[in-house]
Write a protein that holds these residues in place. Structure first.
Motif, PDB file in Angstrom:
ATOM      1  N   ILE A   1       0.082  10.089  -2.683  1.00  0.00           N
ATOM      2  CA  ILE A   1      -0.381   9.406  -0.959  1.00  0.00           C
ATOM      3  C   ILE A   1       1.177   9.566  -0.821  1.00  0.00           C
ATOM      4  CG2 ILE A   1      -1.284   8.359   0.264  1.00  0.00           C
ATOM      5  CD1 ILE A   1      -3.417   7.175  -1.746  1.00  0.00           C
TER       6      ILE A   1
ATOM      7  N   TYR B   1      -6.906  10.780   1.839  1.00  0.00           N
ATOM      8  CA  TYR B   1      -7.189  10.808   1.177  1.00  0.00           C
ATOM      9  C   TYR B   1      -8.322   9.947   0.607  1.00  0.00           C
ATOM     10  CZ  TYR B   1      -5.440   9.456  -3.741  1.00  0.00           C
ATOM     11  OH  TYR B   1      -5.681  10.134  -5.521  1.00  0.00           O
TER      12      TYR B   1
ATOM     13  N   TYR C   1      -7.606   4.393  -3.850  1.00  0.00           N
ATOM     14  CA  TYR C   1      -6.863   3.657  -2.765  1.00  0.00           C
ATOM     15  C   TYR C   1      -8.291   5.038  -1.538  1.00  0.00           C
ATOM     16  CZ  TYR C   1      -3.377   1.608  -5.015  1.00  0.00           C
ATOM     17  OH  TYR C   1      -2.834   1.063  -6.105  1.00  0.00           O
ATOM     18  N   GLU C   2      -8.091   4.248  -0.443  1.00  0.00           N
ATOM     19  CA  GLU C   2      -7.953   4.991   0.734  1.00  0.00           C
ATOM     20  C   GLU C   2      -7.684   5.514   1.706  1.00  0.00           C
ATOM     21  OE1 GLU C   2     -11.735   6.622   1.382  1.00  0.00           O
ATOM     22  OE2 GLU C   2     -12.410   6.063  -1.029  1.00  0.00           O
ATOM     23  N   VAL C   3      -6.912   6.714   2.187  1.00  0.00           N
ATOM     24  CA  VAL C   3      -6.079   6.899   3.280  1.00  0.00           C
ATOM     25  C   VAL C   3      -7.753   7.128   4.241  1.00  0.00           C
ATOM     26  CG1 VAL C   3      -3.623   7.792   3.913  1.00  0.00           C
ATOM     27  CG2 VAL C   3      -4.809   6.885   2.000  1.00  0.00           C
TER      28      VAL C   3
ATOM     29  N   ALA D   1       0.949   3.757   1.576  1.00  0.00           N
ATOM     30  CA  ALA D   1       1.141   4.746   3.101  1.00  0.00           C
ATOM     31  C   ALA D   1       2.677   3.392   3.737  1.00  0.00           C
ATOM     32  CB  ALA D   1      -0.386   4.813   4.037  1.00  0.00           C
TER      33      ALA D   1
ATOM     34  N   HIS E   1       0.804  -0.683  -0.048  1.00  0.00           N
ATOM     35  CA  HIS E   1      -0.048  -0.082   0.171  1.00  0.00           C
ATOM     36  C   HIS E   1       1.210   0.851   0.004  1.00  0.00           C
ATOM     37  CE1 HIS E   1      -2.943   3.422   1.362  1.00  0.00           C
ATOM     38  NE2 HIS E   1      -3.690   2.093   1.083  1.00  0.00           N
TER      39      HIS E   1
ATOM     40  N   GLU F   1      -6.688   8.187   7.792  1.00  0.00           N
ATOM     41  CA  GLU F   1      -5.489   9.286   7.842  1.00  0.00           C
ATOM     42  C   GLU F   1      -4.274   8.454   8.389  1.00  0.00           C
ATOM     43  OE1 GLU F   1      -5.601  10.769  13.390  1.00  0.00           O
ATOM     44  OE2 GLU F   1      -7.540  12.012  12.194  1.00  0.00           O
ATOM     45  N   ALA F   2      -2.903   9.335   7.926  1.00  0.00           N
ATOM     46  CA  ALA F   2      -2.273   8.708   7.950  1.00  0.00           C
ATOM     47  C   ALA F   2      -0.648   9.946   8.736  1.00  0.00           C
ATOM     48  CB  ALA F   2      -1.794   8.169   6.160  1.00  0.00           C
TER      49      ALA F   2
END
Length: 320
Positions: free
Chosen positions: A133, A145, A150-152, A82, A80, A154-155
Motif C-alpha cells: 500500500i 487495494y 487491509y482495505e483501501v 495509507a 494504517h 481509494e487513496a
C-alpha cells in the motif's frame, strides 16, 4: 564515506528538547538523524515518549541539510499504511526531500494500545500488505487495494516532494531480507551481521543503502555511564523475539531483573575513551553498512555528547 547519524530517542527526551538536539546535531556536523517512533518508553526510567511525527515536522522546518529518518515506524496496527504514506510524504515536503521512511513490524509495547497484538505470522502478512500500500502511494499513484488485512477503497496522497520519499525496511532473517530486496530502497538491521546484507543483495538490494545503529554512553565518568546504561538500556540484550512480545515497560523491567551492570556495559561502550566508541561504530562499517546512527544513552547528557562529538568523535569517525 559512511554517513554518521545521531538518534533522537523519543524515550529519553521530551519534544522541545528533541527539536533542540536535532538542530544541534546538524550544527555539530552529523549527516543524518534517526528518530524512534514509539508510544511507550522501554523502561519507566527513560521517562518520555512523545509522538515522533510532530517532532519530525519541527526538526525538518528548523534544519536545512541533515537527512531525516524514522527508526522505525510500524505500519500494521497503530498506524494504517495509507496514513503512514501521507505522513511520510508531508515530512518529505517539509524537509525538501531529506526524509527516508524507516519501516519495521513493530512491538507489542507500542502497538497494543489500539488493540490486540497479532501473532507473528499474521504480523508478517500484515507488514507485506502494508508495504504494498505504501509504495504506490509514495510514488503518486491512486490506489485501490483489497487484501486479507487491509482495505483501501481509494487513496491518493496529494502533497508529495518532487522526488518520492524512499523507504527502508528492517530485516532479521531470510524472508524479511527478501521482502526488503523486493520492495524497499534500503535495509535496516540492528546487528552488524554481514549475512543479512548478503541476503538483501541476493534479493535485489545491491547498491542500496544499509542502515544500522549503535548505542554508546559517553561521559567523563565511566562508572556513572555504566550505571546509566544499566538503568536505561539493560532491556536491549533480550533479543527481538522477546522484545516484540512484551506489553508494558514494567514487563521489560521484570524480564531484565537478573541482568547485571557488567552484562550491559560489556556490549555498550561507556566513558570518555573515544577509541572504544569508534570501535563499536567500526563493527557496522566493517560489516558493510553505509549509514550508522549513534544512540547516546541517557537523556540529560545529550548536549554534552553533541559538543564532544563535534570536537572529538566526528573528526575521528571521518578517518575511518
Amino acid at each position: 564515506m559512511v554517513s554518521v547519524g545521531y538518534t533522537l530517542l523519543c524515550e529519553q527526551a521530551g519534544p522541545v528538547d528533541l527539536i533542540d538536539h536535532g538542530i544541534r546535531a546538524e550544527a555539530a556536523g552529523f549527516d543524518h538523524l534517526l528518530i524512534s517512533d514509539h508510544y511507550n518508553p522501554w523502561v519507566e526510567q527513560q521517562g518520555h515518549s512523545p509522538n515522533a511525527w510532530p517532532v519530525l515536522g519541527a526538526v525538518a522546518h528548523a534544519t536545512s541539510r541533515i537527512e531525516l529518518m524514522t527508526y522505525l515506524t510500524s505500519p500494521i496496527r497503530r498506524y494504517h499504511p495509507a496514513m503512514v504514506a501521507q505522513q511520510a510524504s508531508t515530512v518529505g515536503v517539509l524537509s525538501n526531500g531529506r526524509f527516508t521512511l524507516g519501516l519495521g513490524a513493530g512491538e507489542n509495547l507500542n502497538e497494543h494500545v489500539v488493540g490486540a497484538w497479532p501473532h507473528v505470522t499474521q504480523r508478517h502478512e500484515m507488514f507485506e500488505e502494508a508495504v504494498q500500500i505504501i509504495r504506490p502511494l509514495l510514488d503518486g499513484e491512486k490506489l485501490v487495494y483489497s487484501g486479507n488485512h487491509y482495505e483501501v477503497p481509494e487513496a491518493y496522497v496529494w502533497d508529495r516532494p518532487d522526488v518520492p520519499v524512499k523507504f527502508a525496511m528492517a530485516a532479521s532473517g531470510p524472508r524479511s531480507c527478501e521482502l526488503a530486496g523486493q520492495y524497499a530502497d534500503g535495509l535496516i538491521a540492528v546487528q552488524p551481521e554481514p549475512r543479512l546484507l548478503e541476503m538483501f543483495d541476493r534479493a535485489g538490494g545491491t547498491g542500496k543503502p544499509r542502515y544500522g545503529q549503535v548505542a554508546i554512553c559517553y561521559g567523563p565518568d565511566e562508572a556513572e555511564c555504566r550505571r546509566t546504561v544499566y538503568d536505561q538500556w539493560r532491556w536491549f540484550g533480550l533479543g527481538w523475539k522477546v522484545m516484540a512480545e512484551l506489553p508494558e515497560p514494567v514487563s521489560f523491567a521484570a524480564a531484565t531483573q537478573f541482568v547485571r551492570e557488567e552484562d550491559v556495559a560489556s556490549s555498550v561502550p561507556c566513558g570518555p575513551d573515544v577509541e572504544a566508541h569508534v570501535a563499536a561504530f567500526q563493527r557496522f562499517v566493517d560489516a558493510g553498512f553505509t549509514h550508522v546512527g549513534l544512540v547516546q544513552v541517557g537523556g540529560p547528557s545529550q548536549v554534552m555528547f553533541l559538543d564532544w562529538a563535534r570536537d572529538v568523535l566526528l573528526p575521528r569517525l571521518r578517518e575511518l
